[in-house]
Design a protein around this motif. Sequence first.
Motif, PDB file in Angstrom:
ATOM      1  N   VAL A  25      24.843 -70.119 -67.974  1.00  0.00           N
ATOM      2  CA  VAL A  25      24.760 -68.687 -67.717  1.00  0.00           C
ATOM      3  C   VAL A  25      24.178 -67.977 -68.937  1.00  0.00           C
ATOM      4  N   GLU A  26      24.598 -68.393 -70.130  1.00  0.00           N
ATOM      5  CA  GLU A  26      24.063 -67.799 -71.360  1.00  0.00           C
ATOM      6  C   GLU A  26      22.555 -68.037 -71.464  1.00  0.00           C
ATOM      7  N   PHE A  27      22.099 -69.244 -71.142  1.00  0.00           N
ATOM      8  CA  PHE A  27      20.676 -69.567 -71.222  1.00  0.00           C
ATOM      9  C   PHE A  27      19.882 -68.776 -70.186  1.00  0.00           C
ATOM     10  N   HIS A  28      20.414 -68.685 -68.983  1.00  0.00           N
ATOM     11  CA  HIS A  28      19.722 -67.981 -67.906  1.00  0.00           C
ATOM     12  C   HIS A  28      19.600 -66.484 -68.202  1.00  0.00           C
ATOM     13  N   GLN A  29      20.598 -65.913 -68.852  1.00  0.00           N
ATOM     14  CA  GLN A  29      20.591 -64.480 -69.106  1.00  0.00           C
ATOM     15  C   GLN A  29      19.809 -64.092 -70.362  1.00  0.00           C
ATOM     16  N   GLN A  30      19.362 -65.079 -71.140  1.00  0.00           N
ATOM     17  CA  GLN A  30      18.544 -64.793 -72.316  1.00  0.00           C
ATOM     18  C   GLN A  30      17.079 -64.953 -71.933  1.00  0.00           C
ATOM     19  N   PRO A  31      16.300 -63.884 -71.961  1.00  0.00           N
ATOM     20  CA  PRO A  31      14.908 -63.969 -71.527  1.00  0.00           C
ATOM     21  C   PRO A  31      14.043 -64.917 -72.373  1.00  0.00           C
ATOM     22  N   GLY A  76      33.666 -59.448 -55.411  1.00  0.00           N
ATOM     23  CA  GLY A  76      34.345 -58.985 -54.197  1.00  0.00           C
ATOM     24  C   GLY A  76      33.897 -59.692 -52.938  1.00  0.00           C
ATOM     25  N   LYS A  77      32.882 -60.530 -53.034  1.00  0.00           N
ATOM     26  CA  LYS A  77      32.352 -61.225 -51.850  1.00  0.00           C
ATOM     27  C   LYS A  77      32.592 -62.726 -51.951  1.00  0.00           C
ATOM     28  N   ILE A  78      33.833 -63.093 -52.148  1.00  0.00           N
ATOM     29  CA  ILE A  78      34.215 -64.494 -52.255  1.00  0.00           C
ATOM     30  C   ILE A  78      34.511 -65.043 -50.865  1.00  0.00           C
ATOM     31  N   PHE A  79      33.993 -66.233 -50.578  1.00  0.00           N
ATOM     32  CA  PHE A  79      34.281 -66.937 -49.341  1.00  0.00           C
ATOM     33  C   PHE A  79      35.300 -68.033 -49.673  1.00  0.00           C
ATOM     34  N   PRO A  80      36.577 -67.835 -49.358  1.00  0.00           N
ATOM     35  CA  PRO A  80      37.576 -68.854 -49.678  1.00  0.00           C
ATOM     36  C   PRO A  80      37.200 -70.217 -49.088  1.00  0.00           C
ATOM     37  N   GLY A  81      37.388 -71.262 -49.900  1.00  0.00           N
ATOM     38  CA  GLY A  81      37.059 -72.621 -49.484  1.00  0.00           C
ATOM     39  C   GLY A  81      35.709 -73.092 -49.978  1.00  0.00           C
ATOM     40  N   GLU A  82      34.911 -72.192 -50.547  1.00  0.00           N
ATOM     41  CA  GLU A  82      33.595 -72.552 -51.086  1.00  0.00           C
ATOM     42  C   GLU A  82      33.706 -72.846 -52.577  1.00  0.00           C
ATOM     43  N   SER A  83      32.736 -73.589 -53.078  1.00  0.00           N
ATOM     44  CA  SER A  83      32.692 -73.920 -54.507  1.00  0.00           C
ATOM     45  C   SER A  83      31.839 -72.893 -55.248  1.00  0.00           C
ATOM     46  N   TYR A  84      32.322 -72.497 -56.406  1.00  0.00           N
ATOM     47  CA  TYR A  84      31.663 -71.483 -57.225  1.00  0.00           C
ATOM     48  C   TYR A  84      31.649 -71.905 -58.687  1.00  0.00           C
ATOM     49  N   LEU A  85      30.653 -71.416 -59.412  1.00  0.00           N
ATOM     50  CA  LEU A  85      30.689 -71.438 -60.871  1.00  0.00           C
ATOM     51  C   LEU A  85      31.344 -70.122 -61.257  1.00  0.00           C
ATOM     52  N   ILE A  86      32.504 -70.225 -61.885  1.00  0.00           N
ATOM     53  CA  ILE A  86      33.279 -69.059 -62.271  1.00  0.00           C
ATOM     54  C   ILE A  86      33.214 -68.921 -63.784  1.00  0.00           C
ATOM     55  N   VAL A  87      32.910 -67.723 -64.260  1.00  0.00           N
ATOM     56  CA  VAL A  87      32.875 -67.461 -65.698  1.00  0.00           C
ATOM     57  C   VAL A  87      33.848 -66.331 -65.996  1.00  0.00           C
ATOM     58  N   THR A  88      34.835 -66.653 -66.843  1.00  0.00           N
ATOM     59  CA  THR A  88      35.779 -65.657 -67.336  1.00  0.00           C
ATOM     60  C   THR A  88      35.711 -65.685 -68.861  1.00  0.00           C
ATOM     61  N   LYS A  89      36.549 -64.902 -69.500  1.00  0.00           N
ATOM     62  CA  LYS A  89      36.594 -64.916 -70.965  1.00  0.00           C
ATOM     63  C   LYS A  89      37.017 -66.285 -71.489  1.00  0.00           C
ATOM     64  N   ASP A  90      37.929 -66.945 -70.774  1.00  0.00           N
ATOM     65  CA  ASP A  90      38.506 -68.202 -71.255  1.00  0.00           C
ATOM     66  C   ASP A  90      38.068 -69.453 -70.500  1.00  0.00           C
ATOM     67  N   PHE A  91      37.281 -69.306 -69.436  1.00  0.00           N
ATOM     68  CA  PHE A  91      36.942 -70.457 -68.601  1.00  0.00           C
ATOM     69  C   PHE A  91      35.535 -70.310 -68.034  1.00  0.00           C
ATOM     70  N   SER A  92      34.843 -71.427 -67.960  1.00  0.00           N
ATOM     71  CA  SER A  92      33.549 -71.491 -67.291  1.00  0.00           C
ATOM     72  C   SER A  92      33.440 -72.870 -66.643  1.00  0.00           C
ATOM     73  N   GLY A  93      33.340 -72.895 -65.328  1.00  0.00           N
ATOM     74  CA  GLY A  93      33.244 -74.171 -64.635  1.00  0.00           C
ATOM     75  C   GLY A  93      33.174 -73.991 -63.137  1.00  0.00           C
ATOM     76  N   ILE A  94      32.923 -75.093 -62.443  1.00  0.00           N
ATOM     77  CA  ILE A  94      32.833 -75.076 -60.988  1.00  0.00           C
ATOM     78  C   ILE A  94      34.184 -75.469 -60.412  1.00  0.00           C
ATOM     79  N   ARG A  95      34.651 -74.667 -59.451  1.00  0.00           N
ATOM     80  CA  ARG A  95      35.889 -74.939 -58.739  1.00  0.00           C
ATOM     81  C   ARG A  95      35.771 -74.387 -57.318  1.00  0.00           C
ATOM     82  N   THR A  96      36.609 -74.885 -56.432  1.00  0.00           N
ATOM     83  CA  THR A  96      36.735 -74.313 -55.101  1.00  0.00           C
ATOM     84  C   THR A  96      37.696 -73.141 -55.216  1.00  0.00           C
ATOM     85  N   ILE A  97      37.307 -72.007 -54.644  1.00  0.00           N
ATOM     86  CA  ILE A  97      38.155 -70.826 -54.690  1.00  0.00           C
ATOM     87  C   ILE A  97      38.947 -70.739 -53.391  1.00  0.00           C
ATOM     88  N   LEU A  98      40.259 -70.575 -53.552  1.00  0.00           N
ATOM     89  CA  LEU A  98      41.161 -70.372 -52.419  1.00  0.00           C
ATOM     90  C   LEU A  98      41.963 -69.101 -52.658  1.00  0.00           C
TER      91      LEU A  98
END
Length: 142
Positions: A25-31, A76-98
Amino acid sequence: MLKDGDGYGSKRGIPFYNVDIASVVEFHQQPTQKPLYYIDIPIFYGCDFAALSTSSAMAPEIPAGAIVAIKQQEAGKIFPGESYLIVTKDFSGIRTILSYPEDPAKIRLVPKNLADYDEMIIDTSEIKVLYLVKGIIISKTL
């Protein structure tokens, strides 16, 4: 594929960064950061970028070494049961959101590999950036 000066192949398709998806995400957001090449697969054209998944947290669905194509989503547009790359202050990774029935303001981040990784519960307000996993490319060595 032909070399075009900045990488291999044309600039058609989605940019591929040769770094772990959890830090891309850091690389993608740096032009100034340039992708290694572009993945030219028409079904991925709506994706923002692709990168490697080096973690085994989502195995066997997303094995370590797979290329993951992702598309940015609004928190706000999360589809429960799908896999996402989630970025928070303390975590960055792919998980299924429920969903988390005890508190609608929270969500569960569930790895597929529960033997080696734990489920997490976070408040949706902690999400800085959210990307939906739209595709996975797996290379097998025989």
